[in-house]
Design a protein around this motif. Structure first.
Motif, mmCIF file in Angstrom:
data_model
loop_
_atom_site.group_PDB
_atom_site.id
_atom_site.type_symbol
_atom_site.label_atom_id
_atom_site.label_comp_id
_atom_site.label_asym_id
_atom_site.label_seq_id
_atom_site.Cartn_x
_atom_site.Cartn_y
_atom_site.Cartn_z
ATOM 1 N N LEU A 109 0.828 -1.209 0.000
ATOM 2 C CA LEU A 109 0.000 0.000 0.000
ATOM 3 C C LEU A 109 0.866 1.264 0.000
ATOM 4 C CD1 LEU A 109 -2.674 -1.177 2.615
ATOM 5 C CD2 LEU A 109 -2.892 -1.138 0.122
ATOM 6 N N GLN A 110 1.840 1.294 -0.874
ATOM 7 C CA GLN A 110 2.749 2.441 -0.986
ATOM 8 C C GLN A 110 2.348 3.307 -2.181
ATOM 9 O OE1 GLN A 110 5.592 2.892 1.275
ATOM 10 N NE2 GLN A 110 4.332 1.381 2.335
ATOM 11 N N THR A 111 1.303 4.097 -2.005
ATOM 12 C CA THR A 111 0.851 4.996 -3.069
ATOM 13 C C THR A 111 0.172 6.196 -2.432
ATOM 14 O OG1 THR A 111 -0.462 5.124 -5.107
ATOM 15 C CG2 THR A 111 -1.407 3.883 -3.278
ATOM 16 N N GLU A 112 -0.131 7.219 -3.238
ATOM 17 C CA GLU A 112 -0.771 8.413 -2.686
ATOM 18 C C GLU A 112 -1.691 9.036 -3.728
ATOM 19 O OE1 GLU A 112 0.307 12.605 -0.359
ATOM 20 O OE2 GLU A 112 1.905 11.239 -0.987
ATOM 21 N N PHE A 113 -2.934 9.320 -3.305
ATOM 22 C CA PHE A 113 -3.898 10.013 -4.160
ATOM 23 C C PHE A 113 -5.007 10.561 -3.271
ATOM 24 C CE2 PHE A 113 -4.988 5.541 -3.941
ATOM 25 C CZ PHE A 113 -6.350 5.534 -3.684
ATOM 26 N N LYS A 114 -5.870 11.400 -3.871
ATOM 27 C CA LYS A 114 -6.970 12.001 -3.123
ATOM 28 C C LYS A 114 -8.292 11.763 -3.844
ATOM 29 C CE LYS A 114 -5.073 15.693 -0.259
ATOM 30 N NZ LYS A 114 -5.280 17.106 0.151
ATOM 31 N N ILE A 115 -9.351 11.546 -3.057
ATOM 32 C CA ILE A 115 -10.711 11.435 -3.584
ATOM 33 C C ILE A 115 -11.608 12.285 -2.687
ATOM 34 C CG2 ILE A 115 -12.643 9.896 -4.074
ATOM 35 C CD1 ILE A 115 -10.670 7.642 -4.503
ATOM 36 N N PHE A 116 -12.200 13.338 -3.272
ATOM 37 C CA PHE A 116 -13.058 14.250 -2.500
ATOM 38 C C PHE A 116 -12.362 14.755 -1.232
ATOM 39 C CE2 PHE A 116 -16.123 11.282 -4.569
ATOM 40 C CZ PHE A 116 -16.626 12.189 -5.501
ATOM 41 N N LYS A 117 -11.164 15.238 -1.405
ATOM 42 C CA LYS A 117 -10.364 15.818 -0.320
ATOM 43 C C LYS A 117 -9.990 14.818 0.782
ATOM 44 C CE LYS A 117 -12.175 20.509 -0.924
ATOM 45 N NZ LYS A 117 -12.801 21.689 -0.251
ATOM 46 N N ILE A 118 -10.208 13.553 0.524
ATOM 47 C CA ILE A 118 -9.792 12.514 1.478
ATOM 48 C C ILE A 118 -8.479 11.928 0.974
ATOM 49 C CG2 ILE A 118 -10.372 10.296 2.515
ATOM 50 C CD1 ILE A 118 -13.276 11.021 2.286
ATOM 51 N N THR A 119 -7.466 11.945 1.825
ATOM 52 C CA THR A 119 -6.120 11.512 1.436
ATOM 53 C C THR A 119 -5.965 10.001 1.589
ATOM 54 O OG1 THR A 119 -5.250 13.627 2.216
ATOM 55 C CG2 THR A 119 -3.658 11.842 1.846
ATOM 56 N N PHE A 120 -5.402 9.411 0.552
ATOM 57 C CA PHE A 120 -5.060 7.989 0.586
ATOM 58 C C PHE A 120 -3.553 7.886 0.373
ATOM 59 C CE2 PHE A 120 -9.452 8.263 -0.689
ATOM 60 C CZ PHE A 120 -10.083 7.199 -0.042
ATOM 61 N N ASN A 121 -2.824 7.521 1.409
ATOM 62 C CA ASN A 121 -1.372 7.345 1.288
ATOM 63 C C ASN A 121 -0.927 6.175 2.165
ATOM 64 O OD1 ASN A 121 -1.406 8.319 3.902
ATOM 65 N ND2 ASN A 121 -0.756 10.393 3.336
ATOM 66 N N GLU A 122 0.372 6.004 2.329
ATOM 67 C CA GLU A 122 0.889 4.857 3.080
ATOM 68 C C GLU A 122 0.457 4.876 4.543
ATOM 69 O OE1 GLU A 122 5.293 6.531 4.385
ATOM 70 O OE2 GLU A 122 5.140 5.089 2.732
ATOM 71 N N ASP A 123 0.109 6.072 5.069
ATOM 72 C CA ASP A 123 -0.342 6.176 6.450
ATOM 73 C C ASP A 123 -1.819 5.808 6.607
ATOM 74 O OD1 ASP A 123 2.176 7.061 7.181
ATOM 75 O OD2 ASP A 123 1.659 9.181 6.935
ATOM 76 N N THR A 124 -2.644 6.269 5.672
ATOM 77 C CA THR A 124 -4.094 6.075 5.807
ATOM 78 C C THR A 124 -4.622 4.822 5.113
ATOM 79 O OG1 THR A 124 -4.584 7.398 3.831
ATOM 80 C CG2 THR A 124 -4.400 8.568 5.931
ATOM 81 N N LEU A 125 -3.929 4.363 4.084
ATOM 82 C CA LEU A 125 -4.426 3.204 3.329
ATOM 83 C C LEU A 125 -4.606 1.940 4.183
ATOM 84 C CD1 LEU A 125 -2.739 3.518 -0.182
ATOM 85 C CD2 LEU A 125 -5.187 3.388 0.302
ATOM 86 N N PRO A 126 -3.708 1.657 5.172
ATOM 87 C CA PRO A 126 -3.984 0.495 6.039
ATOM 88 C C PRO A 126 -5.338 0.588 6.733
ATOM 89 C CG PRO A 126 -1.708 1.177 6.302
ATOM 90 C CD PRO A 126 -2.363 2.217 5.442
ATOM 91 N N GLY A 127 -5.709 1.796 7.176
ATOM 92 C CA GLY A 127 -7.014 1.972 7.815
ATOM 93 C C GLY A 127 -8.158 1.754 6.849
ATOM 94 N N TRP A 128 -8.056 2.356 5.652
ATOM 95 C CA TRP A 128 -9.123 2.189 4.659
ATOM 96 C C TRP A 128 -9.232 0.730 4.194
ATOM 97 C CZ3 TRP A 128 -12.437 5.708 4.955
ATOM 98 C CH2 TRP A 128 -12.113 7.063 5.077
ATOM 99 N N PHE A 129 -8.088 0.102 4.004
ATOM 100 C CA PHE A 129 -8.091 -1.297 3.563
ATOM 101 C C PHE A 129 -8.793 -2.186 4.589
ATOM 102 C CE2 PHE A 129 -6.307 -5.568 3.504
ATOM 103 C CZ PHE A 129 -6.405 -5.912 2.171
ATOM 104 N N MET A 130 -8.463 -1.999 5.883
ATOM 105 C CA MET A 130 -9.071 -2.833 6.913
ATOM 106 C C MET A 130 -10.554 -2.508 7.086
ATOM 107 S SD MET A 130 -6.734 -4.898 7.598
ATOM 108 C CE MET A 130 -7.895 -5.818 8.604
ATOM 109 N N SER A 131 -10.947 -1.254 6.872
ATOM 110 C CA SER A 131 -12.377 -0.913 6.932
ATOM 111 C C SER A 131 -13.152 -1.676 5.875
ATOM 112 C CB SER A 131 -12.571 0.594 6.727
ATOM 113 O OG SER A 131 -12.004 1.330 7.773
ATOM 114 N N LEU A 132 -12.598 -1.714 4.655
ATOM 115 C CA LEU A 132 -13.241 -2.458 3.575
ATOM 116 C C LEU A 132 -13.292 -3.950 3.894
ATOM 117 C CD1 LEU A 132 -14.443 -2.574 0.712
ATOM 118 C CD2 LEU A 132 -12.089 -2.739 -0.173
ATOM 119 N N ALA A 133 -12.172 -4.472 4.438
ATOM 120 C CA ALA A 133 -12.110 -5.903 4.765
ATOM 121 C C ALA A 133 -13.157 -6.267 5.817
ATOM 122 C CB ALA A 133 -10.714 -6.264 5.261
#
Length: 674
Positions: A370-394
């Protein structure tokens, strides 16, 4: 023997009987009882050997005649010998368990270290009869004779391959399998599956009984078990997926890098409490606590991911606390204990441990991906936040799967649940089951002088025996059941979890400071450590645990953990990558070996009352391990304020001190781990 212990108590109260007399007299009586067991065992082995010799004479004659009906009768005669041998092994096993129990009772009533003295003087003597009860000689020869002759009868039509070629019996005779299982239990022999399953510390009954499992069969559902194992896997992924990036996330939110200890440890802090209420909740339901766990984990991971855009370290910590409050490992363990049939429980326990190990390795590996960075509707997706988003989806996907596929088993009151035996592979022959309650020798059916008197048991003792089958109802009651040996083993478990947490939680901070490692490098290193778990357990379970006593492996593993910690210290010479990697690997692998033998010994020395109910042995070990993680993570955070250059040695000193204390404590209780 229990009656004799009670008499000693009365004698001491009335006449102030001297301690030395009590020890000497009880040792003498116990020696006589053990001698009686051993001589009876040898007498029975002699009778079995005579029967096998007679059958051997018929064997050669029937082989030449090639009479199938007579060969079938002969094969059944060999099986009859095997059944009698199995009855004999059950007899020895029940006496071995009784011996452990009476030693515990004596120590508890008098406060002496009698077990330590007795085992030390008897077990290590060259003419030890005590060793015969646990490491009996001659059984293997009888088993080999029965196996070889049954194999020979199966292959008499022209094939002369023997059992020694390993090809004669692709499907071993059920009697032989049952005998081998009984021998393994007595000698504590193990294989990889059994060794791995012991890591789950799903407490079981001690005595080998043959009970019907249809009640548990009605409660078992394969998909529900799969969902429990999936929950275990996802939770361990959730725990370790943030470790490589926690320090960087803390820095981005304006906190010190060492606050990663608090971020990682906050999940363990909440788990201290969640383990208790989830264990209690599982008395009434399995599905509802799993649903609640999934929802809380989904919300917790979402908050963890949103903390970046909210620029709040407090939101980050609250998110991790919620993740800890959603820990349903107590429910996962309890489901296996209560709802999985005996014949499958060891495999399910091994699956529980394997899911945990794979989750531990997969977490850092996913962080690497999960080493990437982008934004969707001002929500940041990067190496710090992606673990949280990934586990939320899981957890969202898991929640849907749980809702549609889990089947709530019919619940019974804990007090009314039929206790189940610990060991699978029991022979299912009704004749054998009935034979367990019969005398092994006709001469022993008649009462000897004084036998009736010895057999009597007062009502108080009977009531105390009934109490053994009732689960404890409070943490205080559970604590009162902890003998010194159990307390030491829980302390050892605390030590190994503390050492492992220090190695894992501070890895990103230490490697960044000394070696300028990137997040990817840390993730690969942690994933590598996680991947050593299963191979190490295969090696130890299949070889080491069968070559040495578990207490020997326990003490050696503690010494190796201590050595790994010592090698980790930064001294005068510059700190290097080889030193860090080697010391971390030694510490982690040794702690893994230690965990297996520690939990195996713990399950043997812990009271059977802790096998059921809310406050069970699994909960106590989980609390000990979780508390160790909390203290280790707090240590990392607090010592970080002294400066990064002092962090390594400051966190290793408590680990070294606790490890040395555990080695000393183990030495004091070494002979009671028998």
């Amino acid at each position: 023997m229990k009656k004799k212990v009670k008499q000693y108590v009365q004698q001491i109260e009335v006449s102030a009987q001297n301690r030395q007399y009590v020890l000497k007299d009880f040792s003498r009586i116990l020696d006589k009882q053990i001698e009686k067991i051993v001589l009876f065992l040898l007498e029975q082995q002699g009778q079995l050997s005579s029967r096998l010799s007679s059958l051997r004479e018929q064997h050669d004659a029937f082989i030449q005649q090639a009479d199938d009906s007579k060969l079938s009768e002969l094969k059944e005669a060999y099986r009859d010998v095997g059944r009698d041998l199995l009855r004999l092994l059950f007899f020895v096993e029940m006496n071995a368990i009784g011996l452990r129990k009476i030693l515990k009772k004596f120590d508890k009533r008098f406060g002496y270290k009698f077990t330590n003295y007795y085992v030390k003087t008897r077990a290590n003597h060259p003419y030890s009869q005590l060793r015969q009860v646990f490491k009996h000689v001659g059984i293997s020869a009888v088993v080999g004779t029965i196996s070889r002759n049954i194999a020979d009868l199966q292959d008499h039509q022209g094939s002369h391959v023997s059992i020694y070629d390993g090809l004669a019996m692709p499907l071993p005779d059920p009697i032989i399998e049952s005998i081998c299982a009984a021998v393994d239990r007595l000698t504590n022999s193990t294989n990889f599956l059994e060794y791995l399953g012991k890591h789950a510390l799903i407490m079981q009954e001690e005595l080998p009984t043959v009970l019907e499992d249809h009640v548990v069969d009605e409660r078992y559902h394969f998909m529900s078990l799969t969902l429990n194992l999936a929950s275990t896997f996802l939770y361990m992924v959730n725990t370790y997926i943030i470790v490589p990036t926690a320090d960087n996330y803390s820095l981005n939110l304006g906190a010190a890098a060492t606050v990663c200890g608090a971020v990682i440890g906050s999940m363990a802090v909440a788990q201290v409490f969640s383990s208790v209420y989830f264990s209690a909740w599982s008395n009434k339901s399995y599905m509802r606590p799993l649903l609640f766990s999934s929802i809380v984990l989904l919300v917790g991971n979402t908050l963890y991911a949103l903390a970046y855009d909210l620029n709040s370290i407090y939101v980050l910590l609250i998110g991790r606390l919620l993740c800890g409050l959603g820990s349903a490992r107590a429910v996962n363990r309890r489901y296996i204990s209560d709802c999985v049939p005996l014949r499958m429980r060891m495999k399910a326990s091994a699956g529980f441990v394997s899911a945990s190990a794979l989750g531990m390795a997969s977490g850092p590996a996913l962080a690497y991906l999960l080493q990437t960075e982008f934004k969707i509707f001002k929500i940041t997706f990067n190496e710090d936040t992606l673990p949280g988003w990934f586990m939320s989806l899981a957890w969202f996907i898991y929640l849907l799967w749980l809702w549609f596929s889990f089947r709530e088993p019919p619940h019974e009151e804990n007090e009314n649940i039929v206790t189940r035996p610990a060991n699978s592979g029991m022979i299912e022959t009704s004749a054998l089951e009935n034979g367990l309650s019969q005398s092994l020798l006709l001469s022993t059916t008649e009462n000897q002088p004084g036998e009736d008197e010895d057999h009597e048991c007062d009502i108080g003792e009977e009531n105390s025996e009934e109490e053994i089958h009732k689960p404890v109802t409070s943490i205080v009651s559970a604590y009162r059941l902890l003998t010194p040996s159990v307390k030491v083993q829980l302390f050892v478990y605390f030590m190994l979890k503390y050492a492992m947490e220090v190695v894992l939680a501070e890895s990103s901070v230490i490697t960044s400071f000394y070696f300028v490692w990137s997040t990817s490098n840390v993730a690969i290193f942690l994933a590598f450590l996680g991947l050593t778990v299963l191979p190490v357990n295969i090696f130890v379970g299949s070889y080491i645990s069968n070559m040495f006593e578990e207490r020997q492996v326990l003490l050696a593993s503690e010494v190796m953990v201590c050595l790994g910690i010592l090698l980790s210290f930064q001294v005068i010479i510059p700190y290097s990558v080889p030193q860090y990697v080697c010391s971390a690997l030694i510490t982690f692998v040794s702690a893994e070996v230690l965990e297996g033998v520690n939990l195996s010994l713990l399950s043997r020395v812990m009271s059977s009352r802790l096998s059921r109910g809310t406050y069970n042995g699994g909960l106590l070990s989980t609390e000990a391990g979780t508390l160790a993680r909390v203290i280790a993570d707090a240590t990392i955070t607090l010592t970080g304020y002294w400066g990064m250059s002092r962090l390594l040695n400051a966190t290793l000193l408590p680990s070294l001190f606790i490890c040395i204390c555990s080695i000393i404590a183990t030495c004091f209780t070494y002979n009671s781990l028998y």
